[in-house]
Design a protein around this motif. Structure first.
Motif: not given
Length: 282
Positions: A70-81
């Motif tokens: 489960v990866a938690v990323e605050v940056d939407p662009e990085l999370a989407e990629r």
């Protein structure tokens, strides 16, 4: 795994120009990723929580041994990629990745479709301690982990009583886990190269030192004890206890000398202080 050229290509695709000022440092060395994953002891039974996966270097390394990541990323662009990177680089394991777009400091247990059992992350230096303490408090099934943080932060988290860097982070982390240094990380494995050294910290969950004293009250005592390090505990805790004499009484009840200072106490000592205060008010 992602090498230096892969990291730069992905950053260029997303229009990311990492700067030291923003604390954006991406790991680009596969051997370092393998070392972190091995040191973390991730197994097939683990649901791994990764905070701040960035471009996915460590994520790809974790997908191989873990049951799920489960990866938690605050940056939407990085999370989407990230899911696409996993599908391109680890197609056989991509379905074992869940990406949450969120601030790790706001996460609650209910946010996770699967409860994490391990934390493995390259944490931003400025929020490393709050993130680790928050996740340990919020996720009781988090049994073990390994985080990469600024070297000074690693020293503080793993410090024992009496040391120069022993303080609030050291004591509070010890409430939840046995915390140890797990090695250093060279600067040249990051892009861009940071201007600080990094270190690895491992932890293993242990039972809390008290089953009766509320953690919040114990942590309140810890904060007061270290607020002015030069003060004796009798003086530092006088406001909390009601007076200097009352503080001395509680300290003696807990088996602590009134003239001691906060850096001399273990978490169990602070827990006994809170227990004595409870008994007095009962």
């Amino acid at each position: 795994m992602l090498g230096p050229a892969d990291v730069r290509r992905l950053a260029g695709e997303l229009g990311i120009r990492p700067t030291k000022k923003l604390g954006q440092n991406f790991v680009h060395d596969p051997n370092t990723v393998r070392r972190i994953v091995a040191a973390a002891g991730v197994g097939a039974e683990d649901v791994v929580l990764e905070v701040g996966p960035g471009l996915g270097s460590l994520t790809l390394g974790l997908l191989e041994p873990a049951q799920h990541v489960v990866a938690v990323e605050v940056d939407p662009e990085l999370a989407e990629r990230l899911p696409r990177t996993a599908a391109e680089r680890a197609p056989d394991a991509a379905d074992r990745l869940t990406v949450l777009t969120a601030d790790a400091l706001r996460l609650r247990a209910a946010d996770f479709p699967r409860q994490p059992t391990a934390l493995v992350a390259n944490l931003p230096y400025n929020v490393a301690v709050p993130v680790v303490l928050h996740l340990l408090a919020e996720l009781p099934q988090l049994r073990h982990g390994l985080v990469m943080v600024q070297s000074e932060v690693a020293e503080r988290l793993a410090a024992g009583p009496g040391g120069r860097v022993y303080g609030v982070p050291s004591v509070k982390a010890a409430w939840f886990a046995d915390v140890r240094r797990a090695g250093a990380v060279p600067r040249n494995v990051f892009w861009p190269v940071p201007n600080v050294d990094s270190g690895l910290v491992s932890f293993t969950r242990i039972p809390p030192p008290s089953s009766s004293a509320p953690r919040a009250e114990v942590f309140r005592v810890v904060d007061l004890a270290f607020a002015q390090r030069r003060k004796t505990l009798r003086a530092a805790l006088s406001g909390w206890a009601g007076s200097g004499a009352a503080a001395e009484e509680l300290l003696r009840c807990a088996g602590v000398q009134p003239g001691a200072r906060g850096e001399q106490l273990e978490i169990a000592d602070f827990a006994r202080l809170a227990e004595c205060a409870q008994e007095r008010s009962a």
